[in-house]
Design an enzyme around this catalytic site. Sequence first.
Site, PDB file in Angstrom:
ATOM      1  N   ARG A 108       0.864  -1.173   0.000  1.00  0.00           N
ATOM      2  CA  ARG A 108       0.000   0.000   0.000  1.00  0.00           C
ATOM      3  C   ARG A 108       0.904   1.228   0.000  1.00  0.00           C
ATOM      4  NH1 ARG A 108      -2.036  -3.596   3.872  1.00  0.00           N
ATOM      5  NH2 ARG A 108      -4.126  -4.414   3.397  1.00  0.00           N
ATOM      6  N   LYS A 132      -2.085  -2.790   7.912  1.00  0.00           N
ATOM      7  CA  LYS A 132      -3.316  -2.416   8.610  1.00  0.00           C
ATOM      8  C   LYS A 132      -3.449  -3.187   9.915  1.00  0.00           C
ATOM      9  CE  LYS A 132      -6.277  -0.858   4.815  1.00  0.00           C
ATOM     10  NZ  LYS A 132      -7.568  -1.064   4.125  1.00  0.00           N
ATOM     11  N   HIS A 182      -1.791   3.138  -6.400  1.00  0.00           N
ATOM     12  CA  HIS A 182      -2.715   2.027  -6.140  1.00  0.00           C
ATOM     13  C   HIS A 182      -2.887   1.156  -7.379  1.00  0.00           C
ATOM     14  CE1 HIS A 182      -5.314   0.156  -3.254  1.00  0.00           C
ATOM     15  NE2 HIS A 182      -6.330   0.142  -4.097  1.00  0.00           N
ATOM     16  N   ARG A 210      -0.130  -1.242  -7.456  1.00  0.00           N
ATOM     17  CA  ARG A 210      -0.401  -2.347  -6.521  1.00  0.00           C
ATOM     18  C   ARG A 210      -1.325  -3.371  -7.187  1.00  0.00           C
ATOM     19  NH1 ARG A 210      -1.168  -3.982  -0.973  1.00  0.00           N
ATOM     20  NH2 ARG A 210      -3.358  -4.337  -0.400  1.00  0.00           N
ATOM     21  N   HIS A 268      -3.997  -8.766   2.715  1.00  0.00           N
ATOM     22  CA  HIS A 268      -5.457  -8.832   2.846  1.00  0.00           C
ATOM     23  C   HIS A 268      -5.826  -9.810   3.953  1.00  0.00           C
ATOM     24  CE1 HIS A 268      -6.154  -7.523  -1.626  1.00  0.00           C
ATOM     25  NE2 HIS A 268      -5.949  -6.503  -0.819  1.00  0.00           N
ATOM     26  N   TYR A 307      -9.162  -9.862  -8.227  1.00  0.00           N
ATOM     27  CA  TYR A 307      -8.216  -9.950  -9.341  1.00  0.00           C
ATOM     28  C   TYR A 307      -8.519 -11.141 -10.245  1.00  0.00           C
ATOM     29  CZ  TYR A 307      -5.827  -6.467  -6.591  1.00  0.00           C
ATOM     30  OH  TYR A 307      -5.547  -5.319  -5.889  1.00  0.00           O
TER      31      TYR A 307
END
Length: 306
Positions: free
Chosen positions: A155, A179, A251, A254, A277, A286
């Site tokens: 990210r 995160k 992004h 990414r 994730h 994806y």
Amino acid sequence: MRASAAIENFLEMMSAERGAAENTLASYARDLEAVAEFIAARGVNLPDAASDDIRAYLDEMNRLGFAASSQARRLSALRQFFRFLYAEGFRQDDPTGILDAPKKQRALPKIMSEEVVGRLLDRAKLEAEDPATPDRLRAVRLHVLLETLYATGLRVSELVGLPVSVARSDHRFLLVRGKGSKERMVPLSAKAREAMSGYLTLRDAQPGSDDNPWLFPAFSESGHLARQVFARELKALAARAGIATAMVSPHVLRHAFASHLLQNGADLRAVQQLLGHSDISTTQIYTHVLEERLHQLVSEHHPLAD
């Protein structure tokens, strides 16, 4: 309990118990304060709101043209807020329990082809290696940012916020704090390691570099390069490379990292881990991109296609 106090207590819980990031907390605060203001106009305190009050707010969002995704995000924030109040004994029920989230179409991510990414990286390398480049350090920094981003799929906030100690510890891998303060290891490609080595040499030669803990130091409030600055420099580079700037962003790179891995046979679980994730359903977007491309390929080139 007043709405402001209830929201403050909720945010403290999200920070202390769930390790929510500052951006996440700020988003929750904005969403809950917006709902509280609307419901207060109906003469109701947010912690005392009924299902009809919340439904009225969602209807108002819909009337004003808010996207289904925005409505769903606000409802998600409210669900967590009222579950917190219920768990703490401030309420005996959850008014969001009978509300359905607005249906939303999940947008497929923008994807850059391998050829376009290659052109972008080649241009960055050319400018980084050109002695005539006006700001050599900035050019070298941009090159290593791109090589690292495309090699790792970080990210943008993770990338610009890397400590310099991470890059010095082991050039083959980066230890990234993502995160929720979760850590993961991501491998660096040979090209990214080479670019990183050259950049560190230049960085360390700058006055005051020893006192800055960040890999990409800058005169900013955080002390490191702002993601908005990186995004601007990336778009400017794309323009110089003859690539439409609308299709280029950190992004999107990414996304390119993930889709190119899957195109070349990578396992979905491995890509999930590399991207950080928590839920594989997020990574599965994806596979939908690949399915759409296959469908388009058959539709355009199969002799029996309609």
